[in-house]
Design a protein around this motif. Structure first.
Motif, mmCIF file in Angstrom:
data_model
loop_
_atom_site.group_PDB
_atom_site.id
_atom_site.type_symbol
_atom_site.label_atom_id
_atom_site.label_comp_id
_atom_site.label_asym_id
_atom_site.label_seq_id
_atom_site.Cartn_x
_atom_site.Cartn_y
_atom_site.Cartn_z
ATOM 1 N N GLY A 135 4.693 -5.669 -8.196
ATOM 2 C CA GLY A 135 3.407 -5.040 -8.402
ATOM 3 C C GLY A 135 2.217 -5.890 -8.033
ATOM 4 N N GLU A 136 1.203 -5.233 -7.523
ATOM 5 C CA GLU A 136 -0.085 -5.854 -7.226
ATOM 6 C C GLU A 136 -1.174 -4.981 -7.836
ATOM 7 N N SER A 137 -2.098 -5.595 -8.573
ATOM 8 C CA SER A 137 -3.188 -4.843 -9.190
ATOM 9 C C SER A 137 -4.522 -5.332 -8.643
ATOM 10 N N LYS A 138 -5.451 -4.388 -8.485
ATOM 11 C CA LYS A 138 -6.798 -4.703 -8.016
ATOM 12 C C LYS A 138 -7.807 -3.975 -8.901
ATOM 13 N N SER A 139 -8.721 -4.727 -9.471
ATOM 14 C CA SER A 139 -9.776 -4.167 -10.312
ATOM 15 C C SER A 139 -11.112 -4.489 -9.668
ATOM 16 N N ARG A 140 -11.856 -3.449 -9.306
ATOM 17 C CA ARG A 140 -13.130 -3.626 -8.608
ATOM 18 C C ARG A 140 -14.135 -2.591 -9.108
ATOM 19 N N ALA A 141 -15.401 -2.981 -9.178
ATOM 20 C CA ALA A 141 -16.445 -2.000 -9.453
ATOM 21 C C ALA A 141 -16.471 -0.964 -8.336
ATOM 22 N N ASN A 142 -16.269 -1.436 -7.097
ATOM 23 C CA ASN A 142 -16.238 -0.546 -5.926
ATOM 24 C C ASN A 142 -14.991 -0.883 -5.114
ATOM 25 N N LEU A 143 -14.019 -0.011 -5.158
ATOM 26 C CA LEU A 143 -12.777 -0.236 -4.423
ATOM 27 C C LEU A 143 -12.981 0.109 -2.958
ATOM 28 N N THR A 144 -12.616 -0.821 -2.065
ATOM 29 C CA THR A 144 -12.828 -0.641 -0.634
ATOM 30 C C THR A 144 -11.507 -0.682 0.121
ATOM 31 N N ASN A 212 -15.539 3.831 -8.623
ATOM 32 C CA ASN A 212 -15.684 4.879 -7.612
ATOM 33 C C ASN A 212 -14.404 5.699 -7.479
ATOM 34 N N ASN A 213 -14.530 6.847 -6.832
ATOM 35 C CA ASN A 213 -13.355 7.641 -6.514
ATOM 36 C C ASN A 213 -12.470 6.871 -5.545
ATOM 37 N N PRO A 214 -11.165 7.128 -5.566
ATOM 38 C CA PRO A 214 -10.292 6.405 -4.635
ATOM 39 C C PRO A 214 -10.674 6.706 -3.195
ATOM 40 N N PRO A 215 -10.881 5.697 -2.372
ATOM 41 C CA PRO A 215 -11.229 5.947 -0.972
ATOM 42 C C PRO A 215 -10.050 6.529 -0.200
ATOM 43 N N GLN A 216 -10.343 7.120 0.930
ATOM 44 C CA GLN A 216 -9.301 7.691 1.783
ATOM 45 C C GLN A 216 -8.263 6.647 2.152
ATOM 46 N N ALA A 217 -8.702 5.397 2.197
ATOM 47 C CA ALA A 217 -7.782 4.315 2.567
ATOM 48 C C ALA A 217 -6.600 4.216 1.619
ATOM 49 N N LEU A 218 -6.774 4.655 0.377
ATOM 50 C CA LEU A 218 -5.660 4.585 -0.566
ATOM 51 C C LEU A 218 -4.580 5.601 -0.201
ATOM 52 N N ASP A 219 -4.989 6.808 0.173
ATOM 53 C CA ASP A 219 -4.022 7.801 0.644
ATOM 54 C C ASP A 219 -3.378 7.354 1.949
ATOM 55 N N ASP A 220 -4.189 6.764 2.819
ATOM 56 C CA ASP A 220 -3.654 6.294 4.099
ATOM 57 C C ASP A 220 -2.635 5.183 3.887
ATOM 58 N N ASP A 221 -2.915 4.326 2.932
ATOM 59 C CA ASP A 221 -1.991 3.229 2.641
ATOM 60 C C ASP A 221 -0.624 3.762 2.242
ATOM 61 N N ARG A 229 12.015 1.809 0.850
ATOM 62 C CA ARG A 229 11.955 1.463 -0.561
ATOM 63 C C ARG A 229 11.026 2.443 -1.274
ATOM 64 N N PRO A 230 11.103 2.546 -2.610
ATOM 65 C CA PRO A 230 10.121 3.351 -3.342
ATOM 66 C C PRO A 230 8.734 2.705 -3.265
ATOM 67 N N ASN A 231 7.710 3.528 -3.140
ATOM 68 C CA ASN A 231 6.326 3.067 -3.131
ATOM 69 C C ASN A 231 5.511 3.934 -4.072
ATOM 70 N N ALA A 232 4.692 3.299 -4.896
ATOM 71 C CA ALA A 232 3.771 4.029 -5.770
ATOM 72 C C ALA A 232 2.378 3.456 -5.582
ATOM 73 N N VAL A 233 1.402 4.338 -5.419
ATOM 74 C CA VAL A 233 0.000 3.942 -5.302
ATOM 75 C C VAL A 233 -0.762 4.661 -6.412
ATOM 76 N N ILE A 234 -1.414 3.893 -7.265
ATOM 77 C CA ILE A 234 -2.015 4.415 -8.493
ATOM 78 C C ILE A 234 -3.495 4.042 -8.520
ATOM 79 N N HIS A 235 -4.313 4.989 -8.919
ATOM 80 C CA HIS A 235 -5.739 4.698 -9.098
ATOM 81 C C HIS A 235 -6.211 5.209 -10.438
ATOM 82 N N LEU A 236 -6.929 4.355 -11.165
ATOM 83 C CA LEU A 236 -7.553 4.695 -12.439
ATOM 84 C C LEU A 236 -9.060 4.589 -12.263
ATOM 85 N N LYS A 237 -9.762 5.697 -12.475
ATOM 86 C CA LYS A 237 -11.216 5.698 -12.344
ATOM 87 C C LYS A 237 -11.867 5.508 -13.709
#
Length: 258
Positions: A135-144, A212-221, A229-237
């Motif tokens: 797992g990798e976590s990222k906490s940002r006021a503005n996710l880019t 902020n809302n999850p940027p399009q880059a999160l869906d693209d990722d 392998r299994p992949n999960a991408v999670i966003h908490l606003k």
């Protein structure tokens, strides 16, 4: 006490090996979060039984002073570590993994970042095979998009496997516990040398939290992630991201009154 069920609404989408999970606070969810989160934060920095022993021996004020020496003070360190805490709780509550080692209890210094993977989740299937979540976590006021790319790069390192440093750290703690935990630790320790756990049993989990809302880059990722392998991408606003972090740590230090 579960954290997310009373705190957040969720939208989950599965596509084969890929999972997208979007979380937003319920209208009345913040009160529930502020009740559940403080003891959770404490438990990531120190054993709850030891905190209770400090309270019994020294009183609430002195016990809180001891705990404060473990908790970060700078906004940046708090942001990163709370993101790791929230990610750990999420994968245990909703993704079926157990994170057996609370890494933040083992920091060298209050503001020092730990090396290695942000969290390692483990589970054993009915056949006895070990499955790992890197797992990798990222906490940002503005996710880019740049932050998302950085996180994916970290997940992809070491051929997508958990770093040997992270595996050995977790296995050392498990080996110290004995019993079934020791057996699990030995199986993981062997993987450092043999790389016997296949990619299909090593999930990648990218957890993000931002105002902020999850940027399009999160869906693209997630779209571009491999299918081996299994992949999960999670966003908490959390709209008041910075204030929420500050309040979470302030409440964690309120152990009670003498």
């Amino acid at each position: 006490m579960p954290l997310y069920d009373n705190w957040c609404d969720s939208v989950r989408a599965n596509n084969g090996q890929k999972l997208s999970l979007r979380l937003t606070e319920k209208p009345t969810g913040r009160a529930a979060a502020m009740q559940a989160l403080p003891p959770i934060v404490r438990s990531h920095y120190d054993d709850v039984a030891r905190i209770n022993e400090d309270i019994a021996a020294l009183g609430f004020t002195q016990a809180a002073a001891i705990l404060a020496e473990r908790l970060p003070r700078t906004p940046r360190a708090r942001s990163g570590e709370l993101g790791e805490i929230l990610a750990t709780e999420l994968v245990e509550e909703q993704l079926g993994y157990r994170v057996p080692v609370r890494r933040l209890r083992y920091k060298d210094g209050r503001e020092m970042a730990l090396r290695g993977d942000d969290f390692l989740g483990l589970r054993t299937d009915p056949a006895g095979a070990v499955h790992v979540a890197k797992g990798e976590s990222k906490s940002r006021a503005n996710l880019t998009a740049a932050t998302i790319a950085e996180a994916r790069d970290v997940l992809s390192r070491d051929a997508g496997r958990p770093t040997p440093t992270s595996i050995l750290f977790v296995t050392d703690r498990l080996l110290e516990r004995g019993g079934d935990e020791e057996a699990l630790g030995r199986a993981l320790r062997n993987d450092v040398a043999t790389k016997i756990i296949p990619a299909a049993q090593i999930a990648h989990i990218l957890f993000t939290v931002s105002a902020n809302n999850p940027p399009q880059a999160l869906d693209d990722d997630l779209e571009n992630a491999g299918v081996d392998r299994p992949n999960a991408v999670i966003h908490l606003k959390i709209e008041d991201h910075q204030d929420f972090i500050r309040l979470s740590y302030e409440e964690a230090l309120k152990l009670g009154n003498d």
